[in-house]
Design an enzyme around this catalytic site. Sequence first.
Site, PDB file in Angstrom:
ATOM      1  CE  LYS A 199      -4.373  -1.734   1.785  1.00 46.39           C
ATOM      2  NZ  LYS A 199      -5.375  -1.705   2.876  1.00 46.39           N
ATOM      3  NE  ARG A 253      -8.272  -8.368   1.315  1.00 42.31           N
ATOM      4  CZ  ARG A 253      -7.986  -7.603   0.254  1.00 42.31           C
ATOM      5  NH1 ARG A 253      -6.999  -6.694   0.336  1.00 42.31           N
ATOM      6  NH2 ARG A 253      -8.660  -7.709  -0.869  1.00 42.31           N
TER       7      ARG A 253
END
Length: 288
Positions: free
Chosen positions: A228, A262
Amino acid sequence: MEVSSSKYININGSLLDLSTPRVMGILNVTPDSFYASSRMQTEADIAERAQQILDEGATIIDIGAYSSRPNAENVSPREEMERLRMGLEILSKTHPEAVVSVDTFRADVARMCVEEYGVAIINDIAAGEMDTDMFRTVAELNVPYIMMHMQGTPQSMQQHPHYDNLLKEVFLYFAERVQQLRDLGVKDIILDPGFGFGKTVEHNYELLAHLEEFRIFELPLLVGVSRKSMIYRLLGNTPQDALNGTTVLDTICLLKGADILRVHDVREAVETVKIVEAMRGYSDEVIE
């Protein structure tokens, strides 16, 4: 560091033990996810990716058909369902025993996936905010529910994220919604702090610094930091270059109490869990 007590979630009638953290592998059946290498659109690609996720040691396959990257285009419910049907048909044929979660904020989509394909978990980035029927639907379906914190929508969340008190606001957000779900009879609730969703880089690291405080809820904690912007903006690179940073953050999250990671890169995450757990095996020893 102290480890949280054992937690279990009910997966199609069987208890999944989270006392050892689990890895959730991302399967995107989208053309526009922020990490280009995660986009799977052909039947062969989907089957190959699912096999890779399981071979590399993930416990859960998280399938999504709506890109939630900042400024992503909206996808109609019909198109989301069509993409998911294709992916879930393949999974049901090639890996019928796999534990599958569906990444959707739409109650009708979630219902279709659970009732028609036996999907085991609903993963909602909007915590019921983008579909007021979601909480009731989760209660009726009686499946575990991953509830993520997000400020705004995928289209607006990164325009001007602002908090007067980040931690207080996130904790109140979860406290209110956990009570609503409990009142409806939902038993298995998993919290996701929502790294990168309506948060600046600074907000993300403030949240990370206090991650262990989520133990107050006594619920399983899922984190999704894989590749991210909190990594690649800080380091000045790209999602493609962010694997090392992801592993560093996953390690920190595990030490601070994460129960599920995740990720895009399953093998690396599974190895991270093994290393952290090996260290924990000696953490309670008393030096004489």
